[in-house]
Design an enzyme around this catalytic site. Sequence first.
Site, PDB file in Angstrom:
ATOM      1  N   SER A 340       0.611  -1.080  -0.120  1.00 53.57           N
ATOM      2  CA  SER A 340       0.133  -0.013  -0.147  1.00 53.57           C
ATOM      3  C   SER A 340       0.938   1.966   0.206  1.00 53.57           C
ATOM      4  CB  SER A 340      -0.911  -0.527   1.128  1.00 53.57           C
ATOM      5  OG  SER A 340      -1.158   1.106   1.507  1.00 53.57           O
ATOM      6  N   TYR A 353      -2.202  -0.826  10.816  1.00 49.73           N
ATOM      7  CA  TYR A 353      -2.651  -1.413   9.359  1.00 49.73           C
ATOM      8  C   TYR A 353      -1.191  -0.848   8.634  1.00 49.73           C
ATOM      9  CZ  TYR A 353      -3.791  -1.113   4.226  1.00 49.73           C
ATOM     10  OH  TYR A 353      -4.285  -1.789   2.773  1.00 49.73           O
TER      11      TYR A 353
HETATM   12  N1  LIG Z   1      -8.715  -0.513  -1.280  1.00 51.90           N
HETATM   13  C1  LIG Z   1      -7.423   0.380  -1.228  1.00 51.90           C
HETATM   14  O1  LIG Z   1      -8.106   1.628  -0.932  1.00 51.90           O
HETATM   15  C2  LIG Z   1      -5.892  -0.705  -1.190  1.00 51.90           C
HETATM   16  C3  LIG Z   1      -5.446   0.374  -0.736  1.00 51.90           C
HETATM   17  C4  LIG Z   1      -3.560  -0.239  -0.879  1.00 51.90           C
HETATM   18  C5  LIG Z   1      -3.150  -1.376  -0.792  1.00 51.90           C
HETATM   19  N2  LIG Z   1      -4.895  -2.365  -0.640  1.00 51.90           N
HETATM   20  C6  LIG Z   1      -4.031  -3.289  -0.593  1.00 51.90           C
HETATM   21  O2  LIG Z   1      -4.876  -4.395  -1.749  1.00 51.90           O
HETATM   22  C7  LIG Z   1      -5.818  -5.145  -1.426  1.00 51.90           C
HETATM   23  C8  LIG Z   1      -6.475  -6.087  -2.249  1.00 51.90           C
HETATM   24  O3  LIG Z   1      -7.760  -5.106  -1.141  1.00 51.90           O
HETATM   25  P1  LIG Z   1      -9.256  -4.513  -1.714  1.00 51.90           P
HETATM   26  O4  LIG Z   1      -8.731  -3.163  -1.599  1.00 51.90           O
HETATM   27  O5  LIG Z   1      -9.016  -5.055  -2.865  1.00 51.90           O
HETATM   28  O6  LIG Z   1      -9.637  -4.965  -0.411  1.00 51.90           O
HETATM   29  P2  LIG Z   1     -11.488  -6.153  -0.252  1.00 51.90           P
HETATM   30  O7  LIG Z   1     -12.061  -5.251  -1.410  1.00 51.90           O
HETATM   31  O8  LIG Z   1     -12.117  -5.846   0.531  1.00 51.90           O
HETATM   32  O9  LIG Z   1     -10.900  -7.593  -0.549  1.00 51.90           O
HETATM   33  C9  LIG Z   1     -10.189  -8.044   0.081  1.00 51.90           C
HETATM   34  C10 LIG Z   1      -9.563  -9.229   0.192  1.00 51.90           C
HETATM   35  O10 LIG Z   1      -9.214 -10.230   0.982  1.00 51.90           O
HETATM   36  C11 LIG Z   1     -10.244 -10.973   1.527  1.00 51.90           C
HETATM   37  N3  LIG Z   1      -9.830 -11.696   2.800  1.00 51.90           N
HETATM   38  C12 LIG Z   1      -9.830 -10.486   3.944  1.00 51.90           C
HETATM   39  N4  LIG Z   1      -9.812 -12.041   4.780  1.00 51.90           N
HETATM   40  C13 LIG Z   1      -9.409 -12.853   4.521  1.00 51.90           C
HETATM   41  C14 LIG Z   1      -8.779 -14.222   4.347  1.00 51.90           C
HETATM   42  N5  LIG Z   1      -8.366 -14.217   6.053  1.00 51.90           N
HETATM   43  N6  LIG Z   1      -8.868 -15.640   4.150  1.00 51.90           N
HETATM   44  C15 LIG Z   1      -8.508 -15.152   2.728  1.00 51.90           C
HETATM   45  N7  LIG Z   1      -8.726 -13.896   2.008  1.00 51.90           N
HETATM   46  C16 LIG Z   1      -9.269 -12.726   2.881  1.00 51.90           C
HETATM   47  C17 LIG Z   1     -11.235 -11.154   1.304  1.00 51.90           C
HETATM   48  O11 LIG Z   1     -12.384 -12.443   1.167  1.00 51.90           O
HETATM   49  P3  LIG Z   1     -12.988 -12.867   1.565  1.00 51.90           P
HETATM   50  O12 LIG Z   1     -14.189 -12.144   3.010  1.00 51.90           O
HETATM   51  O13 LIG Z   1     -13.888 -13.795   0.559  1.00 51.90           O
HETATM   52  O14 LIG Z   1     -12.074 -13.880   2.613  1.00 51.90           O
HETATM   53  C18 LIG Z   1     -11.561 -10.061   0.026  1.00 51.90           C
HETATM   54  O15 LIG Z   1     -11.224 -11.128  -1.411  1.00 51.90           O
HETATM   55  C19 LIG Z   1      -5.591  -5.729   0.567  1.00 51.90           C
HETATM   56  O16 LIG Z   1      -4.421  -6.434   1.116  1.00 51.90           O
HETATM   57  C20 LIG Z   1      -5.711  -4.360   1.028  1.00 51.90           C
HETATM   58  O17 LIG Z   1      -4.605  -3.760   1.969  1.00 51.90           O
HETATM   59  C21 LIG Z   1      -6.471  -1.657  -0.795  1.00 51.90           C
END
Ligand SMILES: NC(=O)c1ccc[n+]([C@@H]2O[C@H](COP(=O)([O-])OP(=O)(O)OC[C@H]3O[C@@H](n4cnc5c(N)ncnc54)[C@H](OP(=O)(O)O)[C@@H]3O)[C@@H](O)[C@H]2O)c1
Length: 447
Positions: A340, A353
Site C-alpha cells: 500500500s 495497518y
Molecule cells: N482498497 C484500497 O484502498 C487499498 C489500498 C492499498 C492497498 N490495498 C490492499 O489491497 C489488497 C486488496 O484490498 P481490496 O481493496 O481489494 O479489499 P476488498 O475488496 O475488501 O478485498 C479483500 C479480499 O481479501 C479477502 N480476505 C480477507 N480476509 C481473508 C482471509 N482471512 N483469508 C482469505 N481471504 C481473505 C476477502 O475475501 P473473503 O472475505 O471472501 O475472504 C477479499 O477477497 C489488500 O491487501 C489491501 O490492503 C487496498
Amino acid sequence: MKARARGMPVIVYRLGNQAGDRANAAWNPQDLTLLMLQGVLRSGQAPRLNWRLEFTPVDFTSEVIVRAMAQLSLHAGKIFHLVNPQPISFDLLCDWLSVSGYTLRRVDYADWLVELRQLAEACQPIASLLRLLEELAPSGGSQYFGQLSTFDSRQLRAALPSLGLESGYPAIESSLLAVYVARLAERGLLPRARRNTSGGALLGKVAMVTGASSGIGQAVAQALARDGCQVALVARRADQLEQVRQGILAAQGVAVACPADVTSRAEVEAAVARCRSLLGQPDILVNSAGVMYYTRAFSGLTHLTDRTIDVNCRGLVHTVEAVLPIMLDRGGGHIVNLSSDAGRAPFPGLAVYTGSKFFVEGYSRALRLEVASRGLRVTCVQPGDVRTPLQACRDDADSEAHKEFSGQGKYTMLEPEDVARAILYAVQQPPHVGVNEILVESREAPI
Ligand SMILES: NC(=O)c1ccc[n+]([C@@H]2O[C@H](COP(=O)([O-])OP(=O)(O)OC[C@H]3O[C@@H](n4cnc5c(N)ncnc54)[C@H](OP(=O)(O)O)[C@@H]3O)[C@@H](O)[C@H]2O)c1
C-alpha cells in the site's frame, strides 16, 4: 511361489488398473476408467460418486517389469505391487475436466445411467460401459466405487532407484491428464474441449490470486484470465468466488475456486494442492487478501488489530511459504504482494495497518534478495486509495478515525482495474526484468 520353491528365479508383479501410456494414451478400449471418462464427457454429466481412481500408465509398468527382469539376481523372489499409491478423487477429476474446457453438469448416479442408456444406442463405448456397470455395480454406484484396494508398495518404491526410475511412481496430476485427454480427443475417443480462446501474453501460465472474491484481487484475476492465465481463486467466501469464476468462464477464460482462509496454514496448503491438481504448478502468486480498519492506536479495538496482523502479515507469509518450494524447484516464478502507499508512509488512524504494510515491504525486499538469483521475481504494489469494500467503515471500527482520516469523498479514488493494469505490466515483462515496486495513486492524492 511353487516355481520359486523349485529353484526358478521368479518375480511376482501384482498390477492395479492400467491406463494408457504417457506419450500416446494407447489404452485398453474396454478399461473401466477409460469408459467412465467417455461416459462423463459424452453425456456432459458428472455423476456424484464417492470414487477414488487408481491407475498406472502402462509404459511405467512395462519399464518396471523389463528392468527388474534384467536384474534378476537383485529382484528374484520379490513381489512388486504396481498399484498407484496416490489415487485421485473422481470429483477432482471432474473439476479438472471442467476447468480444462468441458461443460459438465453434476447429477445423481441413477440419473446419469438413464442418460447413458439413451446414448448407448448410438455409441458403442457407452454400451460397453453400461454392461460393465451392470455387472460390477448391479445395486448402484456407491457400493462398488466406494471400495478401493490398498497395497503395500514399499518394496517397489525401495527398488525404483536401482531400476533407474529415480523420478518415482507417476503421479496422477494435471499434466498427465492433459496428455490423456488431448491424445484421446485427437483419435476421436473423447469429444474435444472448448478451447480457452483468450490468447494473451500469459497464455498457459498458472496464477494463484488471494483475495479474489472482491476488489483488487477480483480485478487482477479477471485481467490475468483475459491475458491467457489459468487462475486459481482464493478467499473465504466460496459463493463469491463461484461468481467470479463463472464470469471468467463466460469470457472463455479458465479459473478454479480454491476457498481458503489465509490465516490457516493448512487451508492455504490445501488450496495450493487443489491448484496444482487442477491447473498445474503456479507460475504467479498475487497476494491480495487483506483487511483495513480505521483504529487509532489508543482506541483499544484489539480484535481488529489482531485480525489485521493475522491476515495482512501471517496470511501473506503462509501463501508465500506454500508456493515458494514449487517455484524454487522449477527455478522460476513471480510473487506479487499487495502492499500500500501505507507501506511507504505512515497514515494516522491506520497505525497497525501501516505497520502491517511496512512488514509486507520489509519481508518482500528481504525475500527478493534471497530468491532473485534462483530465478524468482518479487514485486510490491503500493496502491493509494482504491474504491473497494475495504474502504467501508465496519460497525465495530473507530468511526471517528474513519471520518477524520479516510479519503472517501475527498478526491477521485483509483478503481481496482487501475491496480490490475499495473500488476499485469509487472508480470508481462521478460524474465530478466524485475519490476520491484509500483507506487500507483490517485493523481490528486500523492504521498
Ligand atoms: N482498497 C484500497 O484502498 C487499498 C489500498 C492499498 C492497498 N490495498 C490492499 O489491497 C489488497 C486488496 O484490498 P481490496 O481493496 O481489494 O479489499 P476488498 O475488496 O475488501 O478485498 C479483500 C479480499 O481479501 C479477502 N480476505 C480477507 N480476509 C481473508 C482471509 N482471512 N483469508 C482469505 N481471504 C481473505 C476477502 O475475501 P473473503 O472475505 O471472501 O475472504 C477479499 O477477497 C489488500 O491487501 C489491501 O490492503 C487496498
